[in-house]
Design a protein around this motif. Structure first.
Motif, PDB file in Angstrom:
ATOM      1  N   THR A   1     -13.219  44.504  -9.491  1.00  0.00           N
ATOM      2  CA  THR A   1     -12.608  43.180  -9.549  1.00  0.00           C
ATOM      3  C   THR A   1     -13.588  42.027  -9.322  1.00  0.00           C
ATOM      4  N   PHE A   2     -14.879  42.291  -9.302  1.00  0.00           N
ATOM      5  CA  PHE A   2     -15.862  41.217  -9.140  1.00  0.00           C
ATOM      6  C   PHE A   2     -16.185  40.648 -10.531  1.00  0.00           C
ATOM      7  N   LEU A   3     -15.320  39.741 -10.996  1.00  0.00           N
ATOM      8  CA  LEU A   3     -15.328  39.357 -12.402  1.00  0.00           C
ATOM      9  C   LEU A   3     -16.548  38.546 -12.818  1.00  0.00           C
ATOM     10  N   PHE A   4     -17.105  37.768 -11.902  1.00  0.00           N
ATOM     11  CA  PHE A   4     -18.153  36.815 -12.263  1.00  0.00           C
ATOM     12  C   PHE A   4     -19.526  37.212 -11.725  1.00  0.00           C
ATOM     13  N   ASN A   5     -19.660  38.446 -11.268  1.00  0.00           N
ATOM     14  CA  ASN A   5     -20.838  38.871 -10.518  1.00  0.00           C
ATOM     15  C   ASN A   5     -21.929  39.396 -11.452  1.00  0.00           C
ATOM     16  N   SER A   6     -22.832  38.534 -11.852  1.00  0.00           N
ATOM     17  CA  SER A   6     -23.868  38.891 -12.826  1.00  0.00           C
ATOM     18  C   SER A   6     -24.948  39.776 -12.223  1.00  0.00           C
ATOM     19  N   LYS A   7     -25.510  40.623 -13.057  1.00  0.00           N
ATOM     20  CA  LYS A   7     -26.717  41.347 -12.676  1.00  0.00           C
ATOM     21  C   LYS A   7     -27.893  40.378 -12.617  1.00  0.00           C
ATOM     22  N   ASP A   8     -28.937  40.773 -11.909  1.00  0.00           N
ATOM     23  CA  ASP A   8     -30.156  39.960 -11.827  1.00  0.00           C
ATOM     24  C   ASP A   8     -30.997  40.117 -13.087  1.00  0.00           C
ATOM     25  N   LEU A   9     -31.693  39.063 -13.437  1.00  0.00           N
ATOM     26  CA  LEU A   9     -32.621  39.080 -14.562  1.00  0.00           C
ATOM     27  C   LEU A   9     -33.920  39.765 -14.156  1.00  0.00           C
ATOM     28  N   ASN A  10     -34.468  40.587 -15.035  1.00  0.00           N
ATOM     29  CA  ASN A  10     -35.733  41.273 -14.773  1.00  0.00           C
ATOM     30  C   ASN A  10     -36.436  41.534 -16.097  1.00  0.00           C
ATOM     31  N   MET A  11     -37.548  40.826 -16.322  1.00  0.00           N
ATOM     32  CA  MET A  11     -38.288  40.960 -17.588  1.00  0.00           C
ATOM     33  C   MET A  11     -39.673  41.566 -17.384  1.00  0.00           C
ATOM     34  N   ILE A  12     -39.869  42.315 -16.305  1.00  0.00           N
ATOM     35  CA  ILE A  12     -41.191  42.877 -16.021  1.00  0.00           C
ATOM     36  C   ILE A  12     -41.639  43.841 -17.120  1.00  0.00           C
ATOM     37  N   GLU A  13     -40.700  44.461 -17.830  1.00  0.00           N
ATOM     38  CA  GLU A  13     -41.048  45.404 -18.884  1.00  0.00           C
ATOM     39  C   GLU A  13     -41.265  44.729 -20.240  1.00  0.00           C
ATOM     40  N   HIS A  14     -41.192  43.394 -20.272  1.00  0.00           N
ATOM     41  CA  HIS A  14     -41.237  42.696 -21.559  1.00  0.00           C
ATOM     42  C   HIS A  14     -42.222  41.529 -21.555  1.00  0.00           C
ATOM     43  N   ILE A  15     -43.316  41.666 -20.821  1.00  0.00           N
ATOM     44  CA  ILE A  15     -44.349  40.622 -20.815  1.00  0.00           C
ATOM     45  C   ILE A  15     -44.873  40.345 -22.229  1.00  0.00           C
ATOM     46  N   PRO A  16     -45.153  41.358 -23.069  1.00  0.00           N
ATOM     47  CA  PRO A  16     -45.646  41.076 -24.423  1.00  0.00           C
ATOM     48  C   PRO A  16     -44.692  40.199 -25.231  1.00  0.00           C
ATOM     49  N   GLU A  17     -43.401  40.466 -25.152  1.00  0.00           N
ATOM     50  CA  GLU A  17     -42.432  39.679 -25.919  1.00  0.00           C
ATOM     51  C   GLU A  17     -42.370  38.232 -25.421  1.00  0.00           C
ATOM     52  N   LEU A  18     -42.477  38.030 -24.120  1.00  0.00           N
ATOM     53  CA  LEU A  18     -42.468  36.677 -23.561  1.00  0.00           C
ATOM     54  C   LEU A  18     -43.691  35.888 -24.021  1.00  0.00           C
ATOM     55  N   VAL A  19     -44.844  36.539 -24.006  1.00  0.00           N
ATOM     56  CA  VAL A  19     -46.076  35.884 -24.453  1.00  0.00           C
ATOM     57  C   VAL A  19     -46.006  35.567 -25.939  1.00  0.00           C
ATOM     58  N   GLU A  20     -45.528  36.528 -26.734  1.00  0.00           N
ATOM     59  CA  GLU A  20     -45.457  36.352 -28.188  1.00  0.00           C
ATOM     60  C   GLU A  20     -44.511  35.224 -28.562  1.00  0.00           C
ATOM     61  N   ALA A  21     -43.491  34.984 -27.745  1.00  0.00           N
ATOM     62  CA  ALA A  21     -42.536  33.907 -28.017  1.00  0.00           C
ATOM     63  C   ALA A  21     -43.132  32.524 -27.770  1.00  0.00           C
ATOM     64  N   GLY A  22     -44.286  32.461 -27.112  1.00  0.00           N
ATOM     65  CA  GLY A  22     -44.951  31.183 -26.877  1.00  0.00           C
ATOM     66  C   GLY A  22     -44.540  30.479 -25.602  1.00  0.00           C
ATOM     67  N   ILE A  23     -44.059  31.243 -24.626  1.00  0.00           N
ATOM     68  CA  ILE A  23     -43.642  30.649 -23.344  1.00  0.00           C
ATOM     69  C   ILE A  23     -44.880  30.340 -22.504  1.00  0.00           C
ATOM     70  N   ASP A  24     -44.947  29.128 -21.978  1.00  0.00           N
ATOM     71  CA  ASP A  24     -46.122  28.688 -21.219  1.00  0.00           C
ATOM     72  C   ASP A  24     -46.030  28.999 -19.727  1.00  0.00           C
ATOM     73  N   SER A  25     -44.816  29.087 -19.178  1.00  0.00           N
ATOM     74  CA  SER A  25     -44.650  29.304 -17.741  1.00  0.00           C
ATOM     75  C   SER A  25     -43.523  30.295 -17.516  1.00  0.00           C
ATOM     76  N   LEU A  26     -43.823  31.383 -16.803  1.00  0.00           N
ATOM     77  CA  LEU A  26     -42.841  32.401 -16.462  1.00  0.00           C
ATOM     78  C   LEU A  26     -42.344  32.107 -15.050  1.00  0.00           C
ATOM     79  N   LYS A  27     -41.074  31.785 -14.938  1.00  0.00           N
ATOM     80  CA  LYS A  27     -40.517  31.253 -13.698  1.00  0.00           C
ATOM     81  C   LYS A  27     -39.664  32.294 -12.988  1.00  0.00           C
TER      82      LYS A  27
END
Length: 426
Positions: free
Chosen positions: A229-255
């Protein structure tokens, strides 16, 4: 493969201790809040004196500091804004490196008071398309923080359609807000504390039920599905396995999200992302070969279950946690070493080898603890002895935040963190 520009690693800090931790454990930049105009009113935040010390410490280590002033301002909020920005501009020994804003009124005040300031536009401003980025660029903003609802494909298109000198910042790790770009009304409605004024009570993590009007007091569970019944309880974001995709997208700052997190959380996330980014820019093979280490280390900080958010398309129902709102917590933060005594330096313990720290959670003589080092090493040691500041031996420290000396079975250095496995994690 040709890699893009190495992105900045941007780490949160809610106190001077955490700022120093972020700097030592690998941040390229940190973002902090002052005592006004930020979106983390419950965080400790920084007094003017602490902010000056923090900026000086960061600059000594080649790290930038950005100050948040990203509330959605009401009329009364504008009264002290000019004086506050003027104070930041005149801060000694040096001002911050940039301001993070979301409100056009606050933006206008900064442009009048501190026209040369580097300005970043917060994710709270709903930055979902390249025309919005160009709008802020024309007004003098250096960087825009992308809305968390964007996919990597959308970010790539923004990168292609904005000036090369304009910077894109994206959240890559931490708690996800159920509301659009963080614009939540639940907290204000239920508690009178405005999430857009920095006082969110996180009602998205609460358990909900319904009551039928003819049966008051009878709570009927609301199920998203059969799991809970926790309807709005989002999982945490985790992109540690996707550094190449973040770089390729042209992101300047990983926050990284988390200005209310502990020094242990910040150290763990900063160190892991620092190594992952550096490994990838050394070689993609090295990055891939260390994936298990990244996964293991990132799981050692307090977290909910992980997801990749909106980066790879619209999240499914699997992006929510329905059965509980608790954190996974494998390690307990014990303290950070701030001094090491050499031979003869302490009159009551002449052989040296003691480390000084302030207790964050209780531990005792005879326990096995782990030294966590900025360079990536983890070393298990035994607590052989503990002493109060005056040299009185103790079995443990009975007072919260007590300063004490400890003798460990292995060498520790200033800024090393001591942690131990929680009893439930085995």
């Amino acid at each position: 493969m040709t890699r893009g520009k190495k992105p900045e690693l941007l780490i949160p800090a809610g106190s001077l201790e955490v700022l120093r931790t972020a700097v030592i454990f690998g941040a390229d930049a940190v973002y902090i809040g002052g005592e006004a105009f930020g979106l983390r009113a419950k965080a400790k935040n920084f007094s003017t004196e602490e902010m000056a010390k923090g900026i000086a410490f960061a600059h000594e280590h080649g790290v930038k500091v950005y100050v948040t002033a990203n509330i959605l301002a009401h009329n009364d909020d504008l009264k002290g804004a000019a004086a506050y920005f003027q104070e930041l501009r005149e801060m000694k020994p040096a001002p911050c490196d940039g301001l993070i804003l979301s409100d056009p009124g606050m933006y206008s005040i900064v442009k009048e008071v501190w026209p040369e300031a580097e300005l970043h536009i917060s994710t709270q401003a709903n930055n979902t398309n390249y025309q919005t980025f160009l709008f802020w660029w024309k007004l003098g903003a250096k960087r825009v923080v992308a809305a968390r609802e964007l996919s990597l494909g959308e970010i790539r298109e923004i990168r292609e359609r904005i000036p090369q000198d304009m910077e894109i910042e994206c959240f890559v790790h931490g708690a996800m807000c159920i509301s659009y770009s963080g614009r939540c009304l639940l907290s204000n409605y239920f508690t009178g504390r405005d999430a857009n004024q920095g006082a969110c009570t996180h009602p998205c993590r609460w358990k909900y039920a319904v009551v039928e009007e003819t049966r008051p007091g009878e709570y009927l569970p609301v199920y998203e599905n059969e799991r809970g019944t926790f309807l709005f309880n989002s999982k945490d974001l985790n992109m540690i396995e996707h550094i190449p995709e973040l770089v390729e997208a042209g992101i300047d700052s990983l926050k990284i999200e988390g200005r209310m997190k502990t020094a242990l959380y910040v150290a763990t996330v900063a160190r892991t992302y620092r190594r992952a980014i550096d490994d990838y820019f050394a070689s993609e093979e090295l990055y891939r070969s260390r994936m298990d280490w990244y996964r293991e280390e990132i799981a050692k900080c307090t977290h909910r279950q992980f997801s990749t958010g909106f980066y790879f398309g619209r999240p499914s129902e699997e992006a929510q946690i329905y059965d509980n709102s608790t954190y996974v917590n494998e390690y307990t933060y014990l303290g950070m070493v701030d001094e090491v005594a050499g031979e003869g330096e302490l009159p009551w313990h002449r052989e040296g080898g003691l480390v000084r720290l302030q207790q964050r959670n209780k531990f005792s003589v005879g326990e096995s603890v782990e030294i966590m080092r900025p360079d990536g090493e983890n070393r298990e040691v035994l607590v052989e002895a503990m002493y109060e500041e005056e040299g009185e031996p103790v079995e443990s420290c009975p007072h919260a935040r007590q300063i004490f000396w400890a003798k460990l079975s292995g060498e520790a250095k200033p800024y090393d963190i001591l942690r131990k496995k929680t009893e439930s994690s085995g």
